[in-house]
Design a protein around this motif. Structure first.
Motif, PDB file in Angstrom:
ATOM      1  N   ASP A 181       0.835  -1.195   0.000  1.00  0.00           N
ATOM      2  CA  ASP A 181       0.000   0.000   0.000  1.00  0.00           C
ATOM      3  C   ASP A 181       0.873   1.250   0.000  1.00  0.00           C
ATOM      4  OD1 ASP A 181      -2.641   1.291   0.229  1.00  0.00           O
ATOM      5  OD2 ASP A 181      -1.947   1.890   2.212  1.00  0.00           O
ATOM      6  N   ALA A 182       1.878   1.265   0.849  1.00  0.00           N
ATOM      7  CA  ALA A 182       2.764   2.426   0.950  1.00  0.00           C
ATOM      8  C   ALA A 182       3.555   2.632  -0.339  1.00  0.00           C
ATOM      9  CB  ALA A 182       3.716   2.255   2.141  1.00  0.00           C
ATOM     10  N   LYS A 183       4.078   1.541  -0.921  1.00  0.00           N
ATOM     11  CA  LYS A 183       4.874   1.655  -2.147  1.00  0.00           C
ATOM     12  C   LYS A 183       4.031   2.128  -3.316  1.00  0.00           C
ATOM     13  CE  LYS A 183       8.893   0.307  -0.568  1.00  0.00           C
ATOM     14  NZ  LYS A 183      10.072   1.235  -0.549  1.00  0.00           N
ATOM     15  N   GLN A 184       2.828   1.586  -3.458  1.00  0.00           N
ATOM     16  CA  GLN A 184       1.957   2.007  -4.553  1.00  0.00           C
ATOM     17  C   GLN A 184       1.493   3.449  -4.364  1.00  0.00           C
ATOM     18  OE1 GLN A 184      -0.767  -1.358  -6.213  1.00  0.00           O
ATOM     19  NE2 GLN A 184      -0.348  -1.919  -4.088  1.00  0.00           N
ATOM     20  N   HIS A 185       1.223   3.829  -3.136  1.00  0.00           N
ATOM     21  CA  HIS A 185       0.798   5.198  -2.857  1.00  0.00           C
ATOM     22  C   HIS A 185       1.911   6.186  -3.186  1.00  0.00           C
ATOM     23  CE1 HIS A 185      -0.364   8.774  -0.510  1.00  0.00           C
ATOM     24  NE2 HIS A 185      -1.608   8.340  -0.692  1.00  0.00           N
ATOM     25  N   GLY A 192       1.740  10.262 -10.617  1.00  0.00           N
ATOM     26  CA  GLY A 192       0.364  10.527 -11.019  1.00  0.00           C
ATOM     27  C   GLY A 192      -0.270   9.372 -11.763  1.00  0.00           C
ATOM     28  N   ARG A 193       0.359   8.191 -11.668  1.00  0.00           N
ATOM     29  CA  ARG A 193      -0.144   6.998 -12.343  1.00  0.00           C
ATOM     30  C   ARG A 193      -0.052   5.812 -11.396  1.00  0.00           C
ATOM     31  NH1 ARG A 193       3.502   9.209 -15.833  1.00  0.00           N
ATOM     32  NH2 ARG A 193       4.971   7.508 -15.481  1.00  0.00           N
ATOM     33  N   THR A 194      -0.858   4.785 -11.667  1.00  0.00           N
ATOM     34  CA  THR A 194      -0.852   3.586 -10.836  1.00  0.00           C
ATOM     35  C   THR A 194       0.347   2.714 -11.199  1.00  0.00           C
ATOM     36  OG1 THR A 194      -3.258   3.658 -10.767  1.00  0.00           O
ATOM     37  CG2 THR A 194      -2.228   1.608 -10.087  1.00  0.00           C
ATOM     38  N   MET A 195       1.098   2.291 -10.195  1.00  0.00           N
ATOM     39  CA  MET A 195       2.312   1.508 -10.427  1.00  0.00           C
ATOM     40  C   MET A 195       2.055   0.297 -11.310  1.00  0.00           C
ATOM     41  SD  MET A 195       4.587  -0.710  -7.714  1.00  0.00           S
ATOM     42  CE  MET A 195       5.219   0.635  -6.731  1.00  0.00           C
ATOM     43  N   HIS A 279      -3.910  -9.931  -3.584  1.00  0.00           N
ATOM     44  CA  HIS A 279      -3.728  -8.709  -2.818  1.00  0.00           C
ATOM     45  C   HIS A 279      -4.755  -7.679  -3.265  1.00  0.00           C
ATOM     46  CE1 HIS A 279       0.663  -9.437  -1.300  1.00  0.00           C
ATOM     47  NE2 HIS A 279      -0.244 -10.188  -0.702  1.00  0.00           N
ATOM     48  N   ASN A 280      -5.675  -7.390  -2.354  1.00  0.00           N
ATOM     49  CA  ASN A 280      -6.727  -6.405  -2.573  1.00  0.00           C
ATOM     50  C   ASN A 280      -6.383  -5.108  -1.857  1.00  0.00           C
ATOM     51  OD1 ASN A 280      -9.260  -8.127  -3.657  1.00  0.00           O
ATOM     52  ND2 ASN A 280      -8.213  -9.342  -2.104  1.00  0.00           N
ATOM     53  N   ALA A 281      -6.927  -4.019  -2.357  1.00  0.00           N
ATOM     54  CA  ALA A 281      -6.800  -2.757  -1.620  1.00  0.00           C
ATOM     55  C   ALA A 281      -7.437  -2.918  -0.244  1.00  0.00           C
ATOM     56  CB  ALA A 281      -7.483  -1.636  -2.390  1.00  0.00           C
ATOM     57  N   PRO A 282      -6.838  -2.338   0.790  1.00  0.00           N
ATOM     58  CA  PRO A 282      -7.431  -2.438   2.125  1.00  0.00           C
ATOM     59  C   PRO A 282      -8.858  -1.896   2.129  1.00  0.00           C
ATOM     60  CG  PRO A 282      -5.210  -1.534   2.247  1.00  0.00           C
ATOM     61  CD  PRO A 282      -5.574  -1.576   0.799  1.00  0.00           C
ATOM     62  N   SER A 290      -7.158   4.780  -5.199  1.00  0.00           N
ATOM     63  CA  SER A 290      -6.925   4.862  -6.641  1.00  0.00           C
ATOM     64  C   SER A 290      -5.512   4.452  -7.039  1.00  0.00           C
ATOM     65  CB  SER A 290      -7.218   6.279  -7.156  1.00  0.00           C
ATOM     66  OG  SER A 290      -6.461   7.243  -6.446  1.00  0.00           O
ATOM     67  N   HIS A 291      -4.605   4.338  -6.074  1.00  0.00           N
ATOM     68  CA  HIS A 291      -3.238   3.902  -6.366  1.00  0.00           C
ATOM     69  C   HIS A 291      -3.133   2.380  -6.446  1.00  0.00           C
ATOM     70  CE1 HIS A 291      -3.804   4.050  -2.011  1.00  0.00           C
ATOM     71  NE2 HIS A 291      -2.833   3.155  -1.863  1.00  0.00           N
ATOM     72  N   TRP A 292      -4.216   1.666  -6.126  1.00  0.00           N
ATOM     73  CA  TRP A 292      -4.177   0.205  -6.052  1.00  0.00           C
ATOM     74  C   TRP A 292      -4.591  -0.448  -7.365  1.00  0.00           C
ATOM     75  CZ3 TRP A 292      -3.100  -4.205  -3.371  1.00  0.00           C
ATOM     76  CH2 TRP A 292      -2.525  -4.042  -2.099  1.00  0.00           C
ATOM     77  N   ARG A 293      -4.104  -1.657  -7.578  1.00  0.00           N
ATOM     78  CA  ARG A 293      -4.540  -2.523  -8.672  1.00  0.00           C
ATOM     79  C   ARG A 293      -4.581  -3.951  -8.137  1.00  0.00           C
ATOM     80  NH1 ARG A 293      -4.611  -1.909 -14.273  1.00  0.00           N
ATOM     81  NH2 ARG A 293      -5.091   0.235 -13.681  1.00  0.00           N
TER      82      ARG A 293
END
Length: 349
Positions: A181-185, A192-195, A279-282, A290-293
């Motif tokens: 979560d922290a790395k993707q955020h 400005g894009r999702t990892m 792995h789901n977004a919390p 929005s940073h999650w996939r």
């Protein structure tokens, strides 16, 4: 680009961990331990199996005569929903503890004792995916973290041969999810894009490590893979958790799982062991995700054959992960593996 057949390191952007890649080591002679390769065919029903329909489990509960998936509360769950405070020594900053509560469920993939995921028809895998989603939605409404996973094979610690997976849900944010979560955020804040959206775009353009893709999912040996034949299954759409998947996306995921697990079995003509999980977004955080996939990790231990396992010991435990074949070599071998299960010919005869 650097010569990837020379010793080098690669960084996992989801965890921040580095992997030491030493391709030349795969040529060394092997005199270490090997795993048993059991070709014995299991029966479709085992009267002694606590997960088969109609059989008695260890807590004396009787399974229904189910068809398809069957879900029950784990008789020996690592978590329970009872709210109990934990006593700990608060007088020292290094001695920390907190209450952990949640639920553990078991999901039998089908009534067939002898059919693993790659051997099930696609319709049965679609039912598994539907079941995952249904229970995810129920548990995510109550818990912050929902883990859907499977340990396949005794070498991965699976204690019951009947094909099944598990769901663990709890109030706390697990260590792996917290880091991802922290790395993707951080990546989203910087670019400005999702990892993982960026990673999907890169891999679909280069195609070097792609094992399979359809309209909604990409299966790839990630550039930073630690396990020899590790794969990452990533949603190509803006899907952040299981609750958001459409029927089309679920059907496409069933196809991706069918192809990937079949290729795994065909790699060494065996029931390929692995640990896999999603792995789901919390949930329950009321924050922007929005940073999650949504993505799944497959971690298989086999290295050279059905009987030679990769051991994460010594340097891996005390320093960092190390692998002997490049992700590109592993991907090429999986690409070449058939997507028709090696047992299919026997059944068709």
């Amino acid at each position: 680009m650097a010569d990837l057949e020379l010793t080098h390191r690669r960084k996992n952007p989801l965890s921040g961990d580095w992997v030491l890649v030493s391709p030349h080591r795969n040529n060394r002679p092997w005199l270490g331990a090997t795993e048993a390769n059991n070709h014995t065919e299991a029966p479709a029903f085992d009267a002694q199996c606590p997960l088969c329909p109609g059989n008695q489990r260890a807590n004396d509960a009787i399974n229904p005569q189910y068809q398809g998936t069957f879900v029950f509360t784990n008789d020996f769950g690592a978590l329970n929903s009872a709210q109990q405070s934990v006593e700990h020594d608060a007088t020292h900053p290094l001695l920390m503890a907190e209450t952990a509560s949640g639920e553990c469920r078991v999901i039998c993939f089908s009534e067939q004792h002898n059919l693993t995921l790659p051997e099930l028809p696609i319709e049965a895998i679609e039912q598994v995916v539907d079941t995952w989603q249904q229970h995810y939605q129920t548990l995510a409404a109550q818990y912050q973290c929902v883990h859907i996973f499977e340990n396949k094979g005794s070498v991965m610690g699976c204690s019951q041969p009947h094909p099944h997976g598990q769901i663990w849900a709890h109030d706390h944010l697990s260590s792996e999810i917290a880091v991802e979560d922290a790395k993707q955020h951080a990546y989203f804040a910087k670019h400005g894009r999702t990892m993982l959206a960026d990673y999907v775009e890169h891999e679909t353009n280069t195609r070097t490590r792609v094992v399979f893709e359809n309209s909604h999912w990409l299966v790839v040996v990630p550039y930073w893979a630690a396990w020899p034949f590790e794969t990452l299954v990533v949603a190509k759409d803006d899907v952040r958790h299981f609750g958001q998947m459409s029927q089309a996306q679920k059907s496409a995921l069933a196809e991706a799982i069918k192809v990937l697990t079949t290729k795994y079995d065909n790699l060494f003509n065996c029931s390929f062991p692995y640990s896999m999980g999603w792995h789901n977004a919390p949930s329950q955080t009321n924050t922007d995700d929005s940073h999650w996939r949504l993505h799944g990790h497959f971690y298989p231990p086999l290295l050279r054959s059905a009987t030679v396992k990769k051991h994460m010991v010594g340097y891996e435990m005390l320093a960092e992960s190390q692998r002997d074949i490049t992700a590109e070599t592993a991907a090429a071998l999986l690409q070449q593996a058939s997507d028709i299960h090696y047992k299919q010919g026997r059944r068709d005869e």
